[in-house]
Design a protein around this motif. Sequence first.
Motif, PDB file in Angstrom:
ATOM      1  N   UNK A 108      61.956  24.100  58.946  1.00  0.00           N
ATOM      2  CA  UNK A 108      62.607  25.059  59.840  1.00  0.00           C
ATOM      3  C   UNK A 108      62.819  24.636  61.136  1.00  0.00           C
ATOM      4  N   UNK A 138      62.796  21.626  62.465  1.00  0.00           N
ATOM      5  CA  UNK A 138      63.554  20.434  62.483  1.00  0.00           C
ATOM      6  C   UNK A 138      65.001  20.645  62.369  1.00  0.00           C
ATOM      7  N   UNK A 139      65.178  21.755  61.330  1.00  0.00           N
ATOM      8  CA  UNK A 139      66.716  22.082  61.244  1.00  0.00           C
ATOM      9  C   UNK A 139      67.290  22.955  62.127  1.00  0.00           C
ATOM     10  N   UNK A 140      66.257  23.877  63.006  1.00  0.00           N
ATOM     11  CA  UNK A 140      66.991  24.473  63.953  1.00  0.00           C
ATOM     12  C   UNK A 140      66.990  23.624  65.212  1.00  0.00           C
ATOM     13  N   UNK A 147      68.090  18.360  63.722  1.00  0.00           N
ATOM     14  CA  UNK A 147      67.898  17.243  62.990  1.00  0.00           C
ATOM     15  C   UNK A 147      68.852  17.397  61.587  1.00  0.00           C
ATOM     16  N   UNK A 183      73.550  25.182  63.146  1.00  0.00           N
ATOM     17  CA  UNK A 183      72.707  25.099  64.335  1.00  0.00           C
ATOM     18  C   UNK A 183      73.050  23.764  65.002  1.00  0.00           C
ATOM     19  N   UNK A 184      73.758  22.648  64.682  1.00  0.00           N
ATOM     20  CA  UNK A 184      74.233  21.525  65.654  1.00  0.00           C
ATOM     21  C   UNK A 184      75.210  21.996  66.395  1.00  0.00           C
ATOM     22  N   UNK A 220      62.816  31.488  68.998  1.00  0.00           N
ATOM     23  CA  UNK A 220      62.710  32.550  68.031  1.00  0.00           C
ATOM     24  C   UNK A 220      61.225  32.906  68.038  1.00  0.00           C
ATOM     25  N   UNK A 230      59.382  27.327  66.641  1.00  0.00           N
ATOM     26  CA  UNK A 230      59.946  26.168  66.001  1.00  0.00           C
ATOM     27  C   UNK A 230      59.100  25.084  66.542  1.00  0.00           C
ATOM     28  N   UNK A 276      56.384  21.980  65.683  1.00  0.00           N
ATOM     29  CA  UNK A 276      55.874  21.081  64.679  1.00  0.00           C
ATOM     30  C   UNK A 276      54.453  20.955  65.179  1.00  0.00           C
ATOM     31  N   UNK A 292      62.265  17.542  70.234  1.00  0.00           N
ATOM     32  CA  UNK A 292      62.575  17.503  68.981  1.00  0.00           C
ATOM     33  C   UNK A 292      64.045  17.473  68.505  1.00  0.00           C
ATOM     34  N   UNK A 293      64.535  16.583  67.778  1.00  0.00           N
ATOM     35  CA  UNK A 293      66.014  16.845  67.612  1.00  0.00           C
ATOM     36  C   UNK A 293      66.909  16.138  68.744  1.00  0.00           C
TER      37      UNK A 293
END
Lengths: 335, 529
Positions: A217, A219-221, A224, B89-90, B101, B105, B107, B118-119
Amino acid sequence: MQPPDASATTVEPAAPLAKPRVAGRARPLDILLRFGMVWVLIALVICADLVSPGFFEIGNLRNILTQNAPVGLVAVGMTFVIIAGGFDLSVASIAAAGGVLFASFAGHVSIPVAVAGALMAGLVAGAVNGILITRLRVNDFVTTLGTSSVFSGFAYLYSNSQPIVQNKPGFDFLGVGEIAGVPVSILVLAAAFALGGLVLAKSVYGRSIYAIGGNVEAARLSGIRVDLIRATTYLLTGLTAVAAGMILASQTGVGQANVGANITLDSIAVVIIGGTSLLGGEGAMWRTAVGLLILATINNVFDALALDTAIQEIVKGAIVIGAVGLDSLTRSRRA
Amino acid sequence: MPGLRQEADNTVEHGDAGAAVAFEGVAKAFGAVRAVSDLDLRIEVGKVHALVGENGAGKSTCLGMLAGRIAPTSGTVRVFGEELRHGDPRAARAAGVVAIYQELTIVPHLSAQANVFLGMPKARRGWLDEREMRRRYEGVCSQLGVQAAPASVPAGSLSVAEQQLLEVMRALIAEARIILFDEPTASLGMHERAAMLRLIDDLRGRGITVAFVSHNLDEVLGVADTISVFRNGRLAATRAAGEWTKAQLVQQMLGHDSSDRLAEEMLEDSTRRPRRRGGASLIRVEGLTVPGCVDDVGFELKKGEVVGIGGLVGSGRTTVLRALAGLEPRAVGRLWVEGEERAWPRSVRLARAYGIALLPEDRKGEGLALQMSAMENVTMASWPASARAGLLSRRRTVARATAAATAFGFDPDRIGEVAGNLSGGNQQKLLLARWRCARPKVLLADEPTRGIDIGAKHEIIDALDRMAGEGLGIVVVSSELEEVATLSDHVVVLAEGRVAGSIDREEEEVTMSAILHTAFEVEEAHAAA
């Protein structure tokens, strides 16, 4: 965002980030456990040298690696899949189909074209897995259990359940050929580990894989492309599985739908023995290499001692369970 | 951002030029449940905009739609005049929106630095540029005026406050123009809360628009420029922060149909309850130690009494409860149950055999089987009692569950509903009902009102009070010190895993300030040393 202006506001420390903590300190036991499987490998190699004196001879070491190159190659792809939190049970079938296709293609076109053709088939098989898992949202375990059966059936149909014998010159290059005195299969294996390790540890793609396996989750948010990347990991297992199948076919000169059934469980075992977590998000390519060497050493010693293969299976199973047990032990210690 | 104001001129017909965010007729339904309807809301550039309301009022859904986590059923969301693609979200991130949140989020296995990037890692041709990332990481740390956590530490080993800070750093590195916070201070201790609010203030100083959801009205009034109140999935009112008072906010949140009495009661600092007379000793704890968390803690709980465990987040409060419930295998200590010394319970079965039951903090994770019905959840701890000859009887299950749950004001018509579809307040009532069915002697309540809206909060507190009146012994832990002060006859204050002091209602009044004072005395003594 405005450029940082240090003089505008003096901000008090928002939170003591570098506060020393009681729990997080590395203890000797943790380090011992963290590299646990390396110690196991060292101990095994020493034992191997004691019980079978020829262990360190070049010929024996070559044997160990060439025999285990197919499983090792698949384990490289499997490492990506497992760290991304997935699972692939179809690799043995893809490998068998890859060997059959390679032997068949080689009868019609040149060897390099046959290699390319078989690898393409591996990509297609991987894409089928990836699309079923990420688009249709079928559970990865179920998907690959099903496609394993499908791909295997395809290999039998394609070959009419007959071994495809291939005597074409050059067909055995992958399996038994040498470059500068080093077997090609070992070079392919080493290249796969080096490239896979580099991508996993140092590339954006590799980092995304850890992020997806660690917290999907999150990663998605963070933007990625979770589904795309998860799907591509199955391309990697498809590709490495076909490579493994081609090496097997090339070693024996025969493409057969019923070879390499051990590849699935062995490649997963290798990844797990190395200490990569089945839960995803944690692990490394060097761990898979250690796992492969452990399994290969055990097989070699048992062969040298002419012990029953049934005993090998028992020991292998015990080691897999032991490795996972060690993993959850370290996990609970850290928690 | 004057440039953007110009660009947005072509959307003047929507009346949104200059707004950082504009919701236009937005609605969201989850199945038959309308989470948000007819939402028209503007968030001005560079302002801190707070969204308040009871649980399920639609404020978190509102943030989720802005962040692209949730796709609206209808309507348009504009960010700086540009229409936002729904549920992506992108796209939200590309528009400059970053959400932080409540469930962070992070990892856990990746390093602090990797989590910040991240991302959107810094990379050259697909290869990570760790040195550049380290440089930016340290740059953002100094920009925020925080000490850098060692960038290579796994993020999972950091505290919640530190993890939250990583997310703020992530937003800054993403050059966020709008940062959304969902309950930014809910899981933080006192010091960290204040630091978080300063950080929000600082973000505003940098021209970043902040929208946040919070239950803490004092914080909202302190930090926000504008406050919007949500009620039943609709926007009830939006006004500048200066035009609100706490009483008006509560009034608006509860709506006109609810009684003024309830609103007043909630506003009272704490409702004084008559002092209970402790009966015979139920449990006595001595020298409870859980390595790394709790050190030499002791207290006594009498029949019909409430013992509160006070202290800041991370002081070991929850661990004490978990150790008593049999969930801490490494716990050592001496325990007397009704005057008789017993082995420390290192399994839940043993704890239950002593008559100790836990009301866990994480209702969804540790409390309820979310796919099962309300009645099955209620009777879960006492299934044998609803069975005949080993077979579960539906009639008995319904009867027992209904009897227990209605005692807490649970609607008996909903007893067959799936637990996951119920509100936080109703879920907590199910868990209370479960222990009513199983009849423990001691109830350990961990954050009994977390994530529960104001009305239901009151019912839960009343229920606990009533259960104590019926002779149950209760140990309560809560971040809402008001609750601890209100309920407890005796408060044990923990600091850094040790007993910092205790407050007894017989000797002095149990107040929030007394608890805080005791907890902070120790911290400050340590800081001075």
